[in-house]
Enzyme design. Sequence first.
Site, PDB file in Angstrom:
ATOM      1  N   VAL A 289       0.867  -1.179   0.000  1.00 13.32           N
ATOM      2  CA  VAL A 289       0.000   0.000   0.000  1.00 13.32           C
ATOM      3  C   VAL A 289       0.898   1.220   0.000  1.00 13.32           C
ATOM      4  CG1 VAL A 289      -1.565   1.370   1.458  1.00 13.32           C
ATOM      5  CG2 VAL A 289      -2.057  -1.025   1.016  1.00 13.32           C
ATOM      6  N   CYS A 290       0.456   2.264  -0.679  1.00 12.25           N
ATOM      7  CA  CYS A 290       1.152   3.536  -0.704  1.00 12.25           C
ATOM      8  C   CYS A 290       2.564   3.342  -1.268  1.00 12.25           C
ATOM      9  CB  CYS A 290       1.137   4.141   0.702  1.00 12.25           C
ATOM     10  SG  CYS A 290       1.405   5.927   0.777  1.00 12.25           S
ATOM     11  N   SER A 291       3.549   4.039  -0.713  1.00 18.06           N
ATOM     12  CA  SER A 291       4.906   3.967  -1.266  1.00 18.06           C
ATOM     13  C   SER A 291       5.604   2.660  -0.952  1.00 18.06           C
ATOM     14  CB  SER A 291       5.742   5.143  -0.761  1.00 18.06           C
ATOM     15  OG  SER A 291       5.831   5.126   0.654  1.00 18.06           O
TER      16      SER A 291
ATOM     17  N   GLY B  37      -3.180   2.246  -3.573  1.00 17.69           N
ATOM     18  CA  GLY B  37      -2.769   3.644  -3.613  1.00 17.69           C
ATOM     19  C   GLY B  37      -2.431   4.146  -2.222  1.00 17.69           C
TER      20      GLY B  37
END
Length: 220
Positions: A104-106, A154
């Site tokens: 998730v995310c970076s 994201g």
Amino acid sequence: MKQTQLPLEIGMLLYPGLTLLDLFGPQTVFSWFANTHLVWKTNDPIVSDTGISVHPTATFETCPRELDILFVPGGFGQQKIMNDSEVLGFLADRASRSRYVTSVCSGSLLLGAAGLLKGYKATSHWSAREGLRMYGAEPVEARVVVDRNRVTGGGVTAGIDFGLVVLAKLRGDDAAKLTQLAMEYDPEPPFNAGSPAAAGPEIVEQAMSFMAAEMEKHTG
């Protein structure tokens, strides 16, 4: 809903400066159906990017070798471990035997740095998404991207959507729907500012400045 299957085995990477909601959004979704292993090099508490500590439940050595889900969260501290051979080696090793390799995310950039996204479509936080190209991945603007057994979410809140998508794949749509209802995940955000396009250039600029300052605090 009666469970007849063995619990899922999930390895979730911890590291100093991770974003808690990246981790606990998906973990909450999975929790009724899984044994969660919060993994770091040692058993020492890990301080998140908001100052709240999390205790690892496994080390790289004691984490199960066979996982249903290998998961990596993002966070402002992620940059400090992008070249950490111990972290990248752990990810590459467990990914080779995991049913799903996820982030998730970076956190997707860490998967990329471990060589796990080359030739795959993937997503990340909007501010980091284009960085996936450096690792041979194809960035996609979406809340959740599924490409074979790679599933990426994201930024931050997308972790709940991500978790429900993965849970549906492993335990069926009804399990995911039950979990969504139990969590009362029926969002009605008070503002239409959850994407750069919706927020507009002025808010985007402010957000970029804020995130750059936070990154400097964690990497400086």
